[in-house]
Design a protein around this motif. Structure first.
Motif, PDB file in Angstrom:
ATOM      1  N   ILE A  92     -42.314  41.831 -39.599  1.00  0.00           N
ATOM      2  CA  ILE A  92     -41.987  41.491 -38.382  1.00  0.00           C
ATOM      3  C   ILE A  92     -41.640  41.543 -36.999  1.00  0.00           C
ATOM      4  O   ILE A  92     -41.647  43.374 -36.941  1.00  0.00           O
ATOM      5  CB  ILE A  92     -40.106  40.321 -38.355  1.00  0.00           C
ATOM      6  CG1 ILE A  92     -40.091  40.215 -39.574  1.00  0.00           C
ATOM      7  CG2 ILE A  92     -39.937  40.148 -36.890  1.00  0.00           C
ATOM      8  CD1 ILE A  92     -40.377  39.417 -39.671  1.00  0.00           C
ATOM      9  N   SER A 151     -43.061  36.281 -36.616  1.00  0.00           N
ATOM     10  CA  SER A 151     -41.867  36.813 -36.114  1.00  0.00           C
ATOM     11  C   SER A 151     -40.703  35.396 -36.843  1.00  0.00           C
ATOM     12  O   SER A 151     -41.150  34.211 -37.670  1.00  0.00           O
ATOM     13  CB  SER A 151     -41.980  36.047 -35.002  1.00  0.00           C
ATOM     14  OG  SER A 151     -42.514  34.603 -34.113  1.00  0.00           O
ATOM     15  N   SER A 192     -40.767  37.477 -46.173  1.00  0.00           N
ATOM     16  CA  SER A 192     -40.246  38.847 -45.592  1.00  0.00           C
ATOM     17  C   SER A 192     -40.896  39.744 -46.541  1.00  0.00           C
ATOM     18  O   SER A 192     -40.645  40.988 -45.785  1.00  0.00           O
ATOM     19  CB  SER A 192     -38.786  39.117 -45.631  1.00  0.00           C
ATOM     20  OG  SER A 192     -38.481  38.219 -47.353  1.00  0.00           O
TER      21      SER A 192
END
Length: 90
Positions: free
Chosen positions: A74, A37, A69
């Motif tokens: 996410i 997150s 990333s």
């Protein structure tokens, strides 16, 4: 496939011990799916910048953010726990 969320301390331990590569390979091979997150990414970067970690020559904040990333999906939790004594861990 294994699905996991790695705490900031686990990310840093993997980077310090140089044992992250097998996990990243597992993600690339589709055997592992990692989630994070924005809060966990920020926490990992913030903790990595503490003075006690200087001697480990950890990746820069930009590199840690890129790792997150590139190798994670996410997610935004719909609810948070609020029963841990340390509010940062909720």
């Amino acid at each position: 496939m294994i699905t996991a969320v790695l705490d900031a301390n686990i990310w840093l331990s993997l980077l310090i011990s140089h044992k992250a590569l097998p996990y990243l390979d597992a993600v690339l091979e589709g055997r592992l799916r990692l989630y994070t997150s924005p809060t966990l990414t920020t926490e990992t970067i913030t903790v990595s910048e503490r003075k006690k970690f200087e001697r480990y020559r950890l990746p820069s904040a930009e590199e840690i953010s890129r790792l997150h990333s590139d190798f994670t999906s996410i997610f935004a939790p719909e609810s948070l726990f609020d029963f841990y004594p340390d509010p940062k861990d909720n």
